[in-house]
Design a protein around this motif. Structure first.
Motif, PDB file in Angstrom:
ATOM      1  N   PHE A 122      -6.350  -6.098  -1.097  1.00  0.00           N
ATOM      2  CA  PHE A 122      -7.487  -6.722  -0.418  1.00  0.00           C
ATOM      3  C   PHE A 122      -7.039  -7.497   0.821  1.00  0.00           C
ATOM      4  CE2 PHE A 122     -10.775  -9.877   0.306  1.00  0.00           C
ATOM      5  CZ  PHE A 122     -11.938  -9.156   0.115  1.00  0.00           C
ATOM      6  N   MET A 123      -5.873  -8.143   0.730  1.00  0.00           N
ATOM      7  CA  MET A 123      -5.411  -9.004   1.822  1.00  0.00           C
ATOM      8  C   MET A 123      -4.669  -8.244   2.920  1.00  0.00           C
ATOM      9  SD  MET A 123      -6.352 -12.120   0.908  1.00  0.00           S
ATOM     10  CE  MET A 123      -5.296 -13.251   1.805  1.00  0.00           C
ATOM     11  N   ALA A 124      -4.120  -7.074   2.588  1.00  0.00           N
ATOM     12  CA  ALA A 124      -3.191  -6.418   3.504  1.00  0.00           C
ATOM     13  C   ALA A 124      -3.861  -5.443   4.463  1.00  0.00           C
ATOM     14  CB  ALA A 124      -2.101  -5.684   2.713  1.00  0.00           C
ATOM     15  N   THR A 125      -5.139  -5.148   4.289  1.00  0.00           N
ATOM     16  CA  THR A 125      -5.763  -4.134   5.130  1.00  0.00           C
ATOM     17  C   THR A 125      -7.188  -4.535   5.460  1.00  0.00           C
ATOM     18  OG1 THR A 125      -6.392  -1.790   5.277  1.00  0.00           O
ATOM     19  CG2 THR A 125      -6.519  -2.810   3.114  1.00  0.00           C
ATOM     20  N   GLU A 126      -7.702  -3.956   6.548  1.00  0.00           N
ATOM     21  CA  GLU A 126      -9.091  -4.162   6.928  1.00  0.00           C
ATOM     22  C   GLU A 126      -9.946  -2.954   6.580  1.00  0.00           C
ATOM     23  OE1 GLU A 126     -10.522  -6.902   8.060  1.00  0.00           O
ATOM     24  OE2 GLU A 126      -8.588  -7.901   7.836  1.00  0.00           O
ATOM     25  N   ARG A 127      -9.328  -1.920   6.016  1.00  0.00           N
ATOM     26  CA  ARG A 127     -10.088  -0.726   5.664  1.00  0.00           C
ATOM     27  C   ARG A 127     -11.039  -1.037   4.512  1.00  0.00           C
ATOM     28  NH1 ARG A 127      -6.839   4.766   5.076  1.00  0.00           N
ATOM     29  NH2 ARG A 127      -8.991   5.311   4.524  1.00  0.00           N
ATOM     30  N   ARG A 128     -12.292  -0.712   4.704  1.00  0.00           N
ATOM     31  CA  ARG A 128     -13.328  -1.100   3.753  1.00  0.00           C
ATOM     32  C   ARG A 128     -13.081  -0.496   2.373  1.00  0.00           C
ATOM     33  NH1 ARG A 128     -18.285   1.013   2.095  1.00  0.00           N
ATOM     34  NH2 ARG A 128     -19.890  -0.540   1.624  1.00  0.00           N
ATOM     35  N   ASP A 129     -12.719   0.782   2.314  1.00  0.00           N
ATOM     36  CA  ASP A 129     -12.564   1.421   1.011  1.00  0.00           C
ATOM     37  C   ASP A 129     -11.391   0.844   0.233  1.00  0.00           C
ATOM     38  OD1 ASP A 129     -10.863   2.425   2.915  1.00  0.00           O
ATOM     39  OD2 ASP A 129     -10.985   4.506   2.254  1.00  0.00           O
TER      40      ASP A 129
END
Length: 554
Positions: A122-129
């Protein structure tokens, strides 16, 4: 430890259980909800597949109630049949029971794994999926943790002098226990949470198997009530499936309760331990209802439909606001000036309808549901009806002797009406298809791409208002402004396309996924703007302000 502290710890553990269940459900809905809904719609025609699909969806969403509300809305919109929808909800109850079984295993090792992996994702990416998948993992970890906390919090109850009195009373009064469990489940708004609590208490030896089964049956009744209460504000057709599910579950639970009270059947075949017996009894009960539902679902659905119809308000006469009046007075045909004024009033009403359609279509790109889509399609039907009526009326006007000015005005109104009808068709036949594609595939625009689309749409809506004003006022300066806006919008389209292709070259995932929808929407809006801008041409041509198809300098 005092009783109040024990209850406080137990309340906190139950609250975490409810929160974690909701966290998993919302994560699945946000990440895969549109895909799951699309797949569900495609398999509900087969009774057995409907049951299996409902079970699978309930396992994914951790909630049979969510499935009941979803399928109820599908049935209310006519997307799926009521009988198949009811079977899917009965299958969802089976899936919910299987979730309880799955969570009864020793999954303590998954707690740190799910919490660590989910938080990192959850913290490491901005990709919604990926973020939503991380949310699901965290929810699963908290769910398992909450079950352990319930067990630990209930441990001091072994020594409580009050608990045996309460248990003995409920054991001697199964009807009260049954109703209390139904109320508790409704308060929790989760049959999974309620039954897990009962199983956890039984695992500590605090509840005997006979009382536990009564509580499980009460929880099944309460689970059916939840969906009925949550759907009470929906349209009548959407309430039939949840009510049918409640009829099946409520009748089945009462029948099973009577069997337990009067026949005291042996329960050893359900499992070696009390928790196993409760869980397996819960699964067996819902599986039996699903099997009975195959021959009985049609009958129960019709019964539920009649009950809903009894409670539905009687149809009231259409309100004055909803009444459609026509300005096309046949008596005025012999006076062309009055007839053309009447036609102008009717075309203005079409303009208002088209403006509403333009404003609503962009809202559907954000949040689409079948009711809103149907409402937009109904507006297009209204445009088509008025378009046909206006053309017929103006055809009758042209059969009279007209001055040159009246003849030109007649042609101008016919042309405007045709263009408005074409705009409505583009919105419904093209842009609604893009909306459906976007939500079926679970796609999201980039933030920059969405800003470009909304800015382009805002310009088109503003130009639509100018076009409608020109139609009434025939003001040459407004007409010139409208044509200049058409040129500006052409440049805006070029910049938007260039920016979009730059994002594609950079490999922005959302831009790649939504590329065709983005470009097709811009193209459709540009075509709409061109049609609206052409409504200014008769005014400009009359005043000699057009050079060919271009605006003269001046």
């Amino acid at each position: 430890m005092s009783g109040s502290v024990v209850l406080l710890h137990l309340a906190g553990a139950v609250a975490l259980l409810l929160f974690a269940t909701r966290m998993v459900r919302t994560g699945v809905e946000r990440a895969y909800g549109d895909v799951l809904r699309h797949r569900l719609r495609s398999v509900l025609r087969n009774p057995v597949l409907a049951i299996l699909a409902g079970a699978a969806l309930a396992i994914c969403l951790q909630s049979a109630t969510a499935v009941a509300l979803l399928v109820g809305s599908f049935s209310g919109a006519g997307i799926v049949g009521g009988t198949s929808g009811l079977l899917a909800v009965l299958g969802a109850d089976v899936g919910s029971a299987l979730v309880v079984k799955l969570l009864s295993f020793d999954l303590s090792l998954l707690v740190p794994l799910c919490l660590a992996a989910g938080t990192a994702m959850f913290m490491a990416t901005e990709r919604r999926d990926w973020r939503q998948f991380g949310r699901i993992l965290v929810g699963v970890g908290l769910l398992i943790l909450s079950l352990r906390m319930i067990g630990e919090a209930s441990e001091p109850l072994r020594e409580s002098p009050i608990l045996p009195v309460v248990v003995n009373y409920l054991s001697s009064d199964p009807v009260t226990a049954f109703l209390l469990a139904a109320i508790m489940t409704w308060l929790f708004h989760s049959s999974v949470a309620a039954i897990l609590l009962v199983v956890a208490l039984a695992a500590r030896g605090l509840i005997p198997v006979e009382l536990g089964l009564v509580l499980v049956l009460g929880a099944n009744l309460g689970g059916g009530v939840i969906a009925v209460m949550l759907s009470r504000a929906a349209i009548p057709k959407a309430r039939i499936v949840p009510l049918g599910n409640l009829i099946m579950r409520g009748t089945g639970a009462l029948a099973a309760l009577l069997v337990l009270i009067f026949f005291a059947p042996p329960l050893d075949w359900l499992g070696a331990t009390v928790p196993d017996q409760l869980i397996h009894g819960h699964i067996a009960f819902n599986l039996m209802l699903a099997l009975l539902g195959i021959p009985l679902a049609g009958l129960v659905h019709r019964l539920a439909g009649r009950i809903v119809a009894l409670g539905a308000p009687e149809a009231q006469p259409a309100s004055l606001a909803a009444t459609e009046l026509s300005a096309l007075d046949e008596a005025a045909l012999d006076t062309p000036s009055q007839a053309l004024a009447n036609a102008t009033r009717e075309v203005v009403r079409v303009c208002e309808t088209v403006e509403i359609m333009l404003q609503r279509i962009i809202e559907l790109y954000v949040e689409a549901d079948q009711d809103k889509i149907n409402a937009l399609s109904a507006l297009d039907d209204r445009v088509d009806r008025k378009h046909a009526a206006i053309k017929l009326y103006l055809a009758k006007v042209t059969s009279r002797t007209l001055s040159e000015a009246d003849a030109l005005r007649c042609q101008e109104l016919i042309g405007a009406c045709v263009k408005l009808e074409q705009v409505g068709d583009i919105i419904v036949r093209n842009m609604l298809v893009h909306v459906q594609k976007k939500f079926d595939r679970g796609l999201e625009f980039t933030e920059q791409g969405w800003r470009e689309l909304t800015a382009f749409h805002t310009s088109v809506v503003a130009n639509a208002k100018l076009a409608f004003n020109v139609l009434v006022s025939r003001d040459s300066e407004t007409a010139r402004q409208l044509v200049r806006e058409k040129d500006r919008l052409r440049d805006l389209e070029k910049r938007s396309s260039q920016s979009h292709f730059e994002r594609l070259r950079e490999g922005t995932a959302k831009s790649v996924e939504t590329s065709s929808i983005h470009l097709d929407t811009i193209r459709d809006l540009k075509q709409i703007n061109s049609l609206l801008a052409s409504m200014a041409y008769p005014v400009l041509e009359e005043r000699g302000l057009l050079s060919g198809s271009r605006l003269k300098a001046g």
